[in-house]
Write an enzyme that holds these catalytic residues in place. Structure first.
Site, mmCIF file in Angstrom:
data_model
loop_
_atom_site.group_PDB
_atom_site.id
_atom_site.type_symbol
_atom_site.label_atom_id
_atom_site.label_comp_id
_atom_site.label_asym_id
_atom_site.label_seq_id
_atom_site.Cartn_x
_atom_site.Cartn_y
_atom_site.Cartn_z
ATOM 1 N N SER A 60 0.796 -1.240 0.000
ATOM 2 C CA SER A 60 0.000 0.000 0.000
ATOM 3 C C SER A 60 0.820 1.277 0.000
ATOM 4 C CB SER A 60 -0.960 0.016 1.200
ATOM 5 O OG SER A 60 -2.071 -0.807 0.951
ATOM 6 N N LYS B 255 0.011 3.762 -2.644
ATOM 7 C CA LYS B 255 -0.987 4.833 -2.548
ATOM 8 C C LYS B 255 -0.348 6.215 -2.436
ATOM 9 C CE LYS B 255 -4.679 1.966 -0.531
ATOM 10 N NZ LYS B 255 -4.011 0.774 0.027
ATOM 11 N N SER C 273 -5.639 3.838 4.607
ATOM 12 C CA SER C 273 -5.119 2.967 3.557
ATOM 13 C C SER C 273 -6.251 2.312 2.776
ATOM 14 C CB SER C 273 -4.193 1.885 4.138
ATOM 15 O OG SER C 273 -3.386 1.312 3.116
#
Length: 385
Positions: A59, A62, A116
């Site tokens: 993640s 992102k 997230s």
């Protein structure tokens, strides 16, 4: 620039830097498969461990999705989007979006960086480009601009894919770029943030998954990540005494401890020197012009990361001629400021003229003067003898 024998106007002074020893420290051991520590000011690599190895980054992906979303928000005026069923049809972590929700791009980004939210990342991709594939093209184009040579994006959220990978070094470059975006930096540094939904109207508070914001003094972000394939991934940044450091670990079982050790090491070794300003004479004399002097304007400076002992010995030297001859053009280079340390010139900051100075109009010659007398006589303006 015309001068008559250049006289140097010299001002030497140590830059204002906090006192402290440049005590050598041993590079830390880290649990990460891949790690890097860089200066957030100039990108200098301070520590690395297999930092160019291509690995899954989970993640932390992102960071790119959030940066692109906020850049679009800045261009478009922070548009509001309506969440669709397709946008929330994604596995993994979520900010709790539901079909029919309306919120702005910046608020969507908060759910991406703090909670997230895979749903938030997917929603941004579909809203901006219509599909994950098209958005991945945008991600890879932006990565190329940043210089992320070892990276290839496939998903906006960081879910596992064989063709979705990066390197610790590339992710540090991405974090440095993202932190230059004020909106991103503000969100990433938030331990808790309230997100406003436009429809149905409500406010939801999200806590940041990045524990370093609470564990490490000076931490200013950035993003956590985890999948079984990628392991624990973390991109973080910290700022102390004007120095910003960025740390990245990929597949690190003890990532919190790794990052605190990396920051402690970095801050013990380096310091940021500000090569941007300092006093200049208010004006520089001009000979043979319509003005007696011209104002001075410094060029664009920079900040660089140096070993502590070197940063504390930086000197500044202003070089200017005693005067200028007209004509002088606005923004004409007229001098420079030299920053030195350890016998080496670190940077030359240009000095420019603040405005133009023209020479006076020429005196009329014989024929011009005679013609003026003749035309004046015909006009009845000839002076008495």
């Amino acid at each position: 620039m015309k001068t008559v024998g250049i006289l140097l106007v010299i001002m030497l002074c140590a830059l204002a830097v906090p006192a402290g020893s440049a005590q050598a420290a041993e590079a830390p051991g880290v649990s990460a498969q891949s790690a890097v520590l860089i200066s957030g000011d100039d990108g200098t690599v301070l520590f690395e461990k297999d930092a160019r190895q291509q690995l899954a980054m989970a993640s932390t992906t992102k960071i790119m999705t959030a940066l692109l979303t906020l850049e679009e928000a800045e261009r478009s005026g922070d548009l509001a989007l309506t969440v669709t069923e397709e946008m929330v049809r994604v596995e993994g972590s979520s900010m709790g979006l539901r079909a029919g929700d309306q919120l702005t791009l910046s608020n969507l980004t908060a759910g991406m960086l703090l909670a997230s939210g895979n749903d938030a990342a997917n929603a941004a991709a579909l809203f901006l480009d219509g599909s994950q594939e098209a958005f991945a093209q945008r991600m890879n184009a932006r990565a190329a601009e940043i210089g992320m040579e070892g990276t290839h994006f496939v998903t906006p959220s960081g879910l596992d894919d064989e063709e979705h990978y990066s390197t610790a070094y590339d992710m540090a470059l991405l974090a440095r770029e993202a932190l230059d975006c004020p909106a991103f930096a503000e969100i990433a540094a938030s331990a808790v943030r309230q997100v406003e939904f436009l429809e149905p109207a409500r406010k939801v508070s999200y806590s940041n998954h990045n524990k370093l914001l609470r564990l490490y003094e000076g931490c200013i972000g950035v993003k956590t990540g985890f999948t079984k394939k990628a392991g624990r991934c973390l991109v973080s940044a910290a700022r102390r005494d004007g120095t910003t450091l960025i740390a990245v670990t990929l597949n690190a079982p003890d990532d919190w401890d790794d990052h605190m050790a990396l920051f402690d090491y970095g801050f013990s070794q380096v310091q940021t020197a500000d090569l941007t300003g300092g006093p200049l004479p208010e004006r520089l004399p001009v000979v043979g012009g319509t003005a007696e002097a011209v104002s001075l304007r410094p060029g664009e400076g920079l900040t660089i990361t140096l070993p502590k002992d070197q940063a504390q010995s930086v000197t500044r030297e202003v070089l200017l001629p005693p005067f200028l001859y007209a004509p002088v053009e606005a923004d004409q280079p007229v001098g420079r400021v030299l920053y030195r340390a350890g016998g080496e010139t670190l940077f030359a900051l240009p000095i420019y003229a603040g405005e133009a100075v023209s020479p006076p109009p020429p005196e009329p010659g014989f024929w011009e003067g005679l013609w003026g007398r003749i035309t004046g006589w015909f006009a009845g303006e000839l002076p008495e003898a």
